[in-house]
Design an enzyme around this catalytic site. Structure first.
Site, PDB file in Angstrom:
ATOM      1  N   ASP A 294       0.811  -1.222   0.000  1.00  0.00           N
ATOM      2  CA  ASP A 294       0.000   0.000   0.000  1.00  0.00           C
ATOM      3  C   ASP A 294       0.845   1.274   0.000  1.00  0.00           C
ATOM      4  O   ASP A 294       0.342   2.334  -0.364  1.00  0.00           O
ATOM      5  CB  ASP A 294      -0.960   0.000   1.188  1.00  0.00           C
ATOM      6  CG  ASP A 294      -2.152  -0.940   0.960  1.00  0.00           C
ATOM      7  OD1 ASP A 294      -2.401  -1.304  -0.209  1.00  0.00           O
ATOM      8  OD2 ASP A 294      -2.820  -1.308   1.930  1.00  0.00           O
ATOM      9  N   TYR A 378      -9.522   0.252   2.578  1.00  0.00           N
ATOM     10  CA  TYR A 378      -9.005   0.362   3.936  1.00  0.00           C
ATOM     11  C   TYR A 378      -8.589   1.779   4.284  1.00  0.00           C
ATOM     12  O   TYR A 378      -8.159   2.531   3.428  1.00  0.00           O
ATOM     13  CB  TYR A 378      -7.765  -0.532   4.074  1.00  0.00           C
ATOM     14  CG  TYR A 378      -7.931  -1.634   5.085  1.00  0.00           C
ATOM     15  CD1 TYR A 378      -8.460  -2.857   4.710  1.00  0.00           C
ATOM     16  CD2 TYR A 378      -7.573  -1.443   6.413  1.00  0.00           C
ATOM     17  CE1 TYR A 378      -8.623  -3.870   5.643  1.00  0.00           C
ATOM     18  CE2 TYR A 378      -7.728  -2.458   7.333  1.00  0.00           C
ATOM     19  CZ  TYR A 378      -8.248  -3.669   6.954  1.00  0.00           C
ATOM     20  OH  TYR A 378      -8.401  -4.667   7.873  1.00  0.00           O
TER      21      TYR A 378
HETATM   22 CO    CO Z   1      -7.312  -6.063   8.028  1.00  0.00          CO
END
Ligand code: CO
Length: 632
Positions: A294, A378
């Protein structure tokens, strides 16, 4: 233009200048884009030699993506003197996923006849409500990966624009998309799984009756906050530091020092999250390839969202904007990207003298410097804390939505995943962060010892078998400085400067305290992700400072075969003692999903502490004034 300090944040004018210079030099052919434009931070010796008022020459590093092939151009541009000072072609590497190309992947996938057919097979005729998530592809030996920069696209079904698509994974369809050429390479259909029907919305109107709100809790500082911000330099309660913002690392802290005895004592030269990876623990072609870096493949800075007063941050808030470059080389400003504020955190110290009845207590307070990245499904909130007692902490807050899978409720639920809703399961996964910590404890020449607190051997010197104590092991070379946490031994790593002694004659030091339980990478050593994210196979690595060693999985993790970064550098087994050391701390969480993590996850915490160990002669917070307004 005219930066006042070599570490000032990148400015829009500097981005414009870099682009103009690159265009004039013929480095931006038709169709080229800029993967990044970042400040080329001066080397430490140059920075140390710089004095207030000296001229500042600003240099940026630009990564040019000239076309669809695996050819990149790294350029260094002196934006003060408007000249390209270095350019190098890089072959066989891929930049982080392009934002423009990711958008193209979404639109062009929906036009492909094989994709339309796969959706039709699942009863989906209207593709407007299909959400496509392009993912970094990793390295798994598919033909489509070879010689191209690709994304693997997975799909979800929304009821409307405002719906949470993750409620309805469209299982079984994976699209290989050539990001450079803007074309679908192949649509792989592994077979139809029923699409779950329940929604997973979490807005006020969808969650049902709301509980009674708690009474107002106002945080007011009628005289304003106690910190000052001058440019990117922050001062608070004897602390001083600079901040900057990087498209991959997000927030970067520089030159953290503490004023003591009339001088600023250096502690940390530079600290950031230099990489992170999210490996999924479910085998097979549908989800087993999910290993998102990420930071390096998407970018914690690039994915940063503006913060909102009263919602993301409460109280007397100062925001700083982050300036990056978009892919056309124009300034791209994320307003209110960095949040600065103070927090009361209970007591710093206290004692009631039971003999006299006298009572002394001091309030603890911390300076919070934070930002939040939204990487697809996320959220990662990164909170750096500086405390009045000399402690530095990083706390990472994980929230957002898990990337789930659909399964047929008529059959068995999938292994390596947890059922979170009817027909919906969330695969087990890890979030492994790697903090690059360039510590300079009262100067650059430091050494690192591993401290285990263990029982002493039985024998004459330990007749009652009660003895225990710290045992220090010097991490003398890189080869032995690849370590894991050991909570049962209270393991910490002490970074000391033997040339500087405290008032008790001890070498001044700070220790890296893991503080919270942390795993290492669970995927097997021969797995694709273990080769590519080797940094996460050990919690701690130590290297001698080298200006080009910035990224623990290499500069180009996207679709990398692995081996770059830490595993390559440390093969030299360089000496570490009384050297300018850099600590690479890999930490995180192994996420076994819970039903409570659905549909949006309550914050989960991970992080670490940097604490003074003999850096001071006594409790440095002794001089805190008593809280006169309320007690005393
Ligand atoms: Co997670």
């Amino acid at each position: 233009m005219g930066a006042a300090h070599p570490l000032d944040m990148l400015t829009g004018d500097e981005v414009v200048a870099a682009t103009e210079v690159l265009k004039a030099a013929g480095e931006m052919p038709e169709g080229a884009f800029l993967a990044h434009v970042v400040l080329d931070e001066p080397a430490k010796d140059a920075l140390a030699a710089w004095k207030e008022g000296d001229p500042v020459v600003r240099v940026v590093r630009a990564l040019i993506v000239p076309g669809p092939d695996l050819s990149l151009v790294e350029a260094r541009v002196d934006v003060t003197n408007r000249t390209v000072i270095e350019r190098a072609a890089v072959e066989g590497q891929r930049p982080a996923l392009g934002m423009g190309e990711a958008v193209m992947a979404v639109f062009l996938t929906k036009e492909h006849p094989d994709y339309i057919a796969a959706m039709k097979k699942r009863g989906i005729e209207d593709l407007d409500n299909v959400q496509i998530d392009p993912w970094p592809a990793g390295a798994f030996g598919y033909d489509a990966e070879h010689g191209r920069r690709i994304a693997r696209c997975i799909s979800f079904l929304r009821e409307n624009d405002a719906d949470n698509g993750y409620a309805r994974p469209i299982e079984g369809v994976i699209v290989h998309f050539d990001m450079g050429r803007g074309e679908v390479i192949e649509v792989i259909d592994h077979g139809v799984t029923p699409i779950p029907s329940a929604h997973a919305r979490y807005d006020v109107d969808s969650v049902g009756p709301l509980r009674t709100a708690p009474k107002p809790l106002e945080i007011t500082q009628p005289e304003g906050p106690s910190f000052t911000v001058t440019g990117n330099r922050i001062e608070w309660q004897k602390w001083s530091l600079r901040v900057s913002f990087d498209p991959y690392e997000g927030l970067v802290l520089h030159q953290i020092g503490y004023e003591d005895g009339g001088r600023v004592r250096p502690i940390v030269h530079r600290a950031s999250i230099a990489e992170m990876v999210v490996p999924y623990g479910i085998p097979g072609e549908l989800h087993g390839w999910k290993n998102a870096f990420d930071a390096g493949e998407w970018g914690l800075g690039r994915m940063t969202q503006s913060l909102e007063l009263g919602c993301d941050c409460l109280g007397e808030i100062t925001y700083l904007d982050a300036t990056m470059a978009n892919e056309q080389g124009e300034p791209w400003v994320v307003e209110n990207a960095i949040c600065l504020h103070e927090e009361d955190v209970g007591i710093s110290w206290k004692h009631v003298d039971l003999w006299s009845g006298s009572h002394e207590v001091r309030r603890n307070r911390r300076l919070v410097i934070s930002f939040i990245a939204t990487v697809g499904n996320y959220e990662y909130g990164f909170y750096w804390y500086l405390y009045v007692d000399g402690t530095i902490q990083l706390e990472v807050k994980l929230t957002g939505i898990m990337s789930p899978m659909a399964f047929d409720p008529a059959g068995d639920p999938p292994e390596h995943a947890v059922v979170v809703a009817p027909g919906v399961a969330a695969p087990v996964h890890q979030h492994m962060f790697c903090a690059r910590l360039d510590l300079d404890v009262d100067g650059a020449a430091n050494r690192v010892e591993e401290i285990d607190v263990v029982a002493a051997p039985d024998g004459e010197a330990n007749a009652w078998s009660n003895a225990f104590g710290p045992v220090a092991t010097l991490l003398d070379r890189e080869g032995m400085a690849q370590r894991s946490v050991e909570p049962s031994a209270s393991r910490s790593w002490k970074v000391s400067n033997p040339a500087v002694r405290n008032g008790l004659g001890q070498p001044v030091a700070y220790k890296l305290n893991p503080h919270m339980s942390t795993p290492t990478l669970l995927a097997g050593p021969e797995s694709s992700v273990a080769r590519r994210a080797t940094f996460a196979r050990h919690n701690l690595w130590v290297t001698p400072y080298s200006p080009d060693e910035r990224r623990p999985a290499g500069e180009y993790p996207n679709q990398s075969q692995g081996g770059e970064g830490l595993p390559t550098w440390t093969q030299a087994d360089r000496p570490l003692t009384d050297t300018d050391v850099v600590l690479w701390y890999s930490f995180g969480v192994t996420h076994v999903p819970r039903p409570e993590d659905w549909p949006v996850m309550p914050v989960e915490l991970t992080g670490f502490l940097l604490q003074p160990v003999g850096f001071f002669d006594r409790n440095p917070a002794l001089d805190l004034p008593p809280p006169q307004d309320h007690c005393g």
